[in-house]
Write a protein that holds these residues in place. Sequence first.
Motif, PDB file in Angstrom:
ATOM      1  N   TRP A 145      18.871  46.866  41.626  1.00 47.42           N
ATOM      2  CA  TRP A 145      18.960  45.771  40.664  1.00 47.42           C
ATOM      3  C   TRP A 145      19.587  46.305  39.380  1.00 47.42           C
ATOM      4  O   TRP A 145      19.247  47.408  38.927  1.00 47.42           O
ATOM      5  CB  TRP A 145      17.571  45.200  40.364  1.00 47.42           C
ATOM      6  CG  TRP A 145      17.040  44.303  41.438  1.00 47.42           C
ATOM      7  CD1 TRP A 145      17.267  44.388  42.776  1.00 47.42           C
ATOM      8  CD2 TRP A 145      16.161  43.187  41.251  1.00 47.42           C
ATOM      9  NE1 TRP A 145      16.585  43.400  43.449  1.00 47.42           N
ATOM     10  CE2 TRP A 145      15.894  42.650  42.531  1.00 47.42           C
ATOM     11  CE3 TRP A 145      15.565  42.582  40.150  1.00 47.42           C
ATOM     12  CZ2 TRP A 145      15.074  41.545  42.718  1.00 47.42           C
ATOM     13  CZ3 TRP A 145      14.739  41.480  40.336  1.00 47.42           C
ATOM     14  CH2 TRP A 145      14.499  40.961  41.616  1.00 47.42           C
ATOM     15  N   VAL A 146      20.473  45.515  38.812  1.00 42.09           N
ATOM     16  CA  VAL A 146      21.232  45.959  37.640  1.00 42.09           C
ATOM     17  C   VAL A 146      21.339  44.832  36.620  1.00 42.09           C
ATOM     18  O   VAL A 146      21.068  43.666  36.917  1.00 42.09           O
ATOM     19  CB  VAL A 146      22.668  46.400  38.052  1.00 42.09           C
ATOM     20  CG1 VAL A 146      22.613  47.617  38.981  1.00 42.09           C
ATOM     21  CG2 VAL A 146      23.431  45.254  38.718  1.00 42.09           C
ATOM     22  N   LEU A 147      21.755  45.207  35.410  1.00 41.10           N
ATOM     23  CA  LEU A 147      22.137  44.216  34.400  1.00 41.10           C
ATOM     24  C   LEU A 147      23.663  44.122  34.391  1.00 41.10           C
ATOM     25  O   LEU A 147      24.349  45.150  34.359  1.00 41.10           O
ATOM     26  CB  LEU A 147      21.651  44.614  33.008  1.00 41.10           C
ATOM     27  CG  LEU A 147      20.174  44.410  32.691  1.00 41.10           C
ATOM     28  CD1 LEU A 147      19.898  44.832  31.246  1.00 41.10           C
ATOM     29  CD2 LEU A 147      19.764  42.942  32.895  1.00 41.10           C
ATOM     30  N   VAL A 148      24.169  42.894  34.386  1.00 35.56           N
ATOM     31  CA  VAL A 148      25.606  42.655  34.363  1.00 35.56           C
ATOM     32  C   VAL A 148      25.965  41.954  33.058  1.00 35.56           C
ATOM     33  O   VAL A 148      25.330  40.965  32.689  1.00 35.56           O
ATOM     34  CB  VAL A 148      26.046  41.765  35.545  1.00 35.56           C
ATOM     35  CG1 VAL A 148      27.535  41.462  35.476  1.00 35.56           C
ATOM     36  CG2 VAL A 148      25.724  42.454  36.856  1.00 35.56           C
ATOM     37  N   SER A 149      26.967  42.495  32.367  1.00 36.19           N
ATOM     38  CA  SER A 149      27.500  41.845  31.163  1.00 36.19           C
ATOM     39  C   SER A 149      28.835  41.228  31.508  1.00 36.19           C
ATOM     40  O   SER A 149      29.622  41.816  32.245  1.00 36.19           O
ATOM     41  CB  SER A 149      27.701  42.863  30.036  1.00 36.19           C
ATOM     42  OG  SER A 149      26.664  42.806  29.102  1.00 36.19           O
ATOM     43  N   ARG A 150      29.088  40.047  30.962  1.00 34.97           N
ATOM     44  CA  ARG A 150      30.343  39.359  31.261  1.00 34.97           C
ATOM     45  C   ARG A 150      31.142  39.087  30.003  1.00 34.97           C
ATOM     46  O   ARG A 150      30.614  39.122  28.890  1.00 34.97           O
ATOM     47  CB  ARG A 150      30.035  38.074  32.021  1.00 34.97           C
ATOM     48  CG  ARG A 150      29.436  38.402  33.400  1.00 34.97           C
ATOM     49  CD  ARG A 150      29.229  37.190  34.256  1.00 34.97           C
ATOM     50  NE  ARG A 150      28.081  36.410  33.794  1.00 34.97           N
ATOM     51  CZ  ARG A 150      27.646  35.326  34.392  1.00 34.97           C
ATOM     52  NH1 ARG A 150      28.241  34.896  35.484  1.00 34.97           N
ATOM     53  NH2 ARG A 150      26.601  34.664  33.926  1.00 34.97           N
ATOM     54  N   GLY A 151      32.397  38.800  30.176  1.00 36.47           N
ATOM     55  CA  GLY A 151      33.264  38.528  29.036  1.00 36.47           C
ATOM     56  C   GLY A 151      33.714  39.818  28.374  1.00 36.47           C
ATOM     57  O   GLY A 151      33.735  40.881  29.008  1.00 36.47           O
ATOM     58  N   SER A 152      34.044  39.724  27.090  1.00 35.87           N
ATOM     59  CA  SER A 152      34.597  40.880  26.390  1.00 35.87           C
ATOM     60  C   SER A 152      33.593  42.030  26.331  1.00 35.87           C
ATOM     61  O   SER A 152      33.988  43.184  26.139  1.00 35.87           O
ATOM     62  CB  SER A 152      35.051  40.474  24.983  1.00 35.87           C
ATOM     63  OG  SER A 152      34.012  39.816  24.291  1.00 35.87           O
ATOM     64  N   ALA A 153      32.309  41.764  26.518  1.00 41.44           N
ATOM     65  CA  ALA A 153      31.294  42.824  26.535  1.00 41.44           C
ATOM     66  C   ALA A 153      31.630  43.882  27.586  1.00 41.44           C
ATOM     67  O   ALA A 153      31.328  45.064  27.405  1.00 41.44           O
ATOM     68  CB  ALA A 153      29.919  42.229  26.816  1.00 41.44           C
ATOM     69  N   ALA A 154      32.269  43.460  28.679  1.00 43.40           N
ATOM     70  CA  ALA A 154      32.561  44.384  29.776  1.00 43.40           C
ATOM     71  C   ALA A 154      33.527  45.484  29.365  1.00 43.40           C
ATOM     72  O   ALA A 154      33.673  46.486  30.068  1.00 43.40           O
ATOM     73  CB  ALA A 154      33.134  43.615  30.973  1.00 43.40           C
ATOM     74  N   ARG A 155      34.176  45.288  28.227  1.00 42.48           N
ATOM     75  CA  ARG A 155      35.137  46.304  27.773  1.00 42.48           C
ATOM     76  C   ARG A 155      34.574  47.173  26.657  1.00 42.48           C
ATOM     77  O   ARG A 155      35.273  48.033  26.139  1.00 42.48           O
ATOM     78  CB  ARG A 155      36.436  45.612  27.327  1.00 42.48           C
ATOM     79  CG  ARG A 155      37.090  44.853  28.485  1.00 42.48           C
ATOM     80  CD  ARG A 155      38.490  44.426  28.190  1.00 42.48           C
ATOM     81  NE  ARG A 155      38.596  43.538  27.071  1.00 42.48           N
ATOM     82  CZ  ARG A 155      38.324  42.230  27.078  1.00 42.48           C
ATOM     83  NH1 ARG A 155      37.908  41.649  28.184  1.00 42.48           N
ATOM     84  NH2 ARG A 155      38.469  41.506  25.999  1.00 42.48           N
ATOM     85  N   GLN A 156      33.293  46.965  26.316  1.00 40.88           N
ATOM     86  CA  GLN A 156      32.647  47.809  25.313  1.00 40.88           C
ATOM     87  C   GLN A 156      32.002  49.015  25.982  1.00 40.88           C
ATOM     88  O   GLN A 156      30.859  49.370  25.706  1.00 40.88           O
ATOM     89  CB  GLN A 156      31.616  47.002  24.516  1.00 40.88           C
ATOM     90  CG  GLN A 156      32.219  45.853  23.738  1.00 40.88           C
ATOM     91  CD  GLN A 156      33.140  46.294  22.620  1.00 40.88           C
ATOM     92  OE1 GLN A 156      32.954  47.349  22.044  1.00 40.88           O
ATOM     93  NE2 GLN A 156      34.177  45.506  22.327  1.00 40.88           N
ATOM     94  N   VAL A 157      32.762  49.636  26.855  1.00 38.52           N
ATOM     95  CA  VAL A 157      32.332  50.819  27.592  1.00 38.52           C
ATOM     96  C   VAL A 157      33.412  51.866  27.341  1.00 38.52           C
ATOM     97  O   VAL A 157      34.597  51.548  27.470  1.00 38.52           O
ATOM     98  CB  VAL A 157      32.223  50.476  29.106  1.00 38.52           C
ATOM     99  CG1 VAL A 157      32.050  51.723  29.942  1.00 38.52           C
ATOM    100  CG2 VAL A 157      31.085  49.487  29.336  1.00 38.52           C
ATOM    101  N   PRO A 158      33.003  53.088  26.952  1.00 35.80           N
ATOM    102  CA  PRO A 158      34.012  54.093  26.611  1.00 35.80           C
ATOM    103  C   PRO A 158      35.083  54.240  27.708  1.00 35.80           C
ATOM    104  O   PRO A 158      34.753  54.461  28.872  1.00 35.80           O
ATOM    105  CB  PRO A 158      33.181  55.376  26.471  1.00 35.80           C
ATOM    106  CG  PRO A 158      31.837  54.904  26.039  1.00 35.80           C
ATOM    107  CD  PRO A 158      31.639  53.599  26.763  1.00 35.80           C
ATOM    108  N   GLY A 159      36.347  54.076  27.309  1.00 39.08           N
ATOM    109  CA  GLY A 159      37.455  54.212  28.250  1.00 39.08           C
ATOM    110  C   GLY A 159      37.942  52.878  28.797  1.00 39.08           C
ATOM    111  O   GLY A 159      39.043  52.785  29.333  1.00 39.08           O
ATOM    112  N   SER A 160      37.123  51.814  28.680  1.00 43.55           N
ATOM    113  CA  SER A 160      37.499  50.518  29.257  1.00 43.55           C
ATOM    114  C   SER A 160      37.963  49.512  28.217  1.00 43.55           C
ATOM    115  O   SER A 160      38.216  48.350  28.547  1.00 43.55           O
ATOM    116  CB  SER A 160      36.307  49.922  30.031  1.00 43.55           C
ATOM    117  OG  SER A 160      36.157  50.567  31.277  1.00 43.55           O
TER     118      SER A 160
END
Lengths: 99, 99, 99, 99, 99
Positions: free
Chosen positions: B54-69
Amino acid sequence: MQIARVRGTVTSTQKEPSLRGIKFLVVQLMDDEGQPLPKYEVAADSVGAGVGEWVLVSRGSAARQVPGSEQRPLDAAVIAIIDTVSVDNRLLYSKKDQY
Amino acid sequence: MQIARVRGTVTSTQKEPSLRGIKFLVVQLMDDEGQPLPKYEVAADSVGAGVGEWVLVSRGSAARQVPGSEQRPLDAAVIAIIDTVSVDNRLLYSKKDQY
Amino acid sequence: MQIARVRGTVTSTQKEPSLRGIKFLVVQLMDDEGQPLPKYEVAADSVGAGVGEWVLVSRGSAARQVPGSEQRPLDAAVIAIIDTVSVDNRLLYSKKDQY
Amino acid sequence: MQIARVRGTVTSTQKEPSLRGIKFLVVQLMDDEGQPLPKYEVAADSVGAGVGEWVLVSRGSAARQVPGSEQRPLDAAVIAIIDTVSVDNRLLYSKKDQY
Amino acid sequence: MQIARVRGTVTSTQKEPSLRGIKFLVVQLMDDEGQPLPKYEVAADSVGAGVGEWVLVSRGSAARQVPGSEQRPLDAAVIAIIDTVSVDNRLLYSKKDQY
């Protein structure tokens, strides 16, 4: 924003490092009659909301307009604890009446 | 964020060059009773989530607030592996109980 | 992202000038059983996808994280041609099997 | 944007500090026949809308394109008080007729 | 993007000052069979679309990727007037056939 009621919490050890220290609340979205909708969010808390309280939830990039969260991968945040909701000149909810 | 369960993977050779090396997970969204919803996302994984977790999923521009993405064309990301979900003072899910 | 199948094209002469040269694909969203959903997107193509192919579609600001599209008014883009989709240890789709 | 009717207000004392002074309106979304939809937003008001008025509501990052709100965690805002709505050459709504 | 048909207009005098001069169109979203969906948007027009025409509508931050609109509180814009829509090798719509 949507009106929601805090129902619980999610904990995680293995996560994006930027999420350390974030409290994740499970909030149930409410309709404009004060009834629960079949929708929830896991939202970052920055206002100290507790289980049972009614809150405002912001979604999307708004969730990162909180000091310190600008670069966290968050798409939902609790931004306010609700005191009152008034609809059609009727008091739908008052925090005072709950305690 | 939404609660989701990892169900599978998507592979692709011909894609935006910035997506090389990204692992795409098929995750099933879950409701707040722990039941599967008829909704899924294909989400970029950065936390090493495995099938069944089970995981947490973020959608939208949040998905790019990951180093390198920051500049990858991603609109969904797995941002945390869930340890526990508690709703209405009940333990809905515990990772420990699964293994 | 969502899994989608390319079904057609949209053409336009009178449009925002920044959209010149963009190929618009009509893509049908698919569920996680490989069945078509009653939802579509008109998505900008940058990977050379053809009719019948399965693709990944990104929506929202992600659609502009493609070199050259940063300032185009796009809210959906085809970002990858899918080779395989595996769900619950079953191969749901394989591009090779289609040709 | 969506057409909405102002139905009420939400008040809050304990909130993100940047939200001080913001007026939160409960607005009911309307369909294109002028009938209420089972959807609402709690939207920040910057145009001085009153209960009963029809307004335009912007959602997402658009809600922060209002002077002073650029860094507030808002995902919905009332951006205009509607004078008229015309659909299929028929006047669906006119503010003048309401008063 | 979504395919839509222009059905009408919204006018407003009291609004965010940055919205002066913007033409607001009521557009009905269409499905991929060319049938109207029970969904609409009020979208800013920058391409000179007229009632009855089929258009492409972009939503979210894409609506502000139009010269001059970068800082307007818009979440939907008409970005193209459609010439043709082809689905499954069938011409679903042709502007020429309408006039």
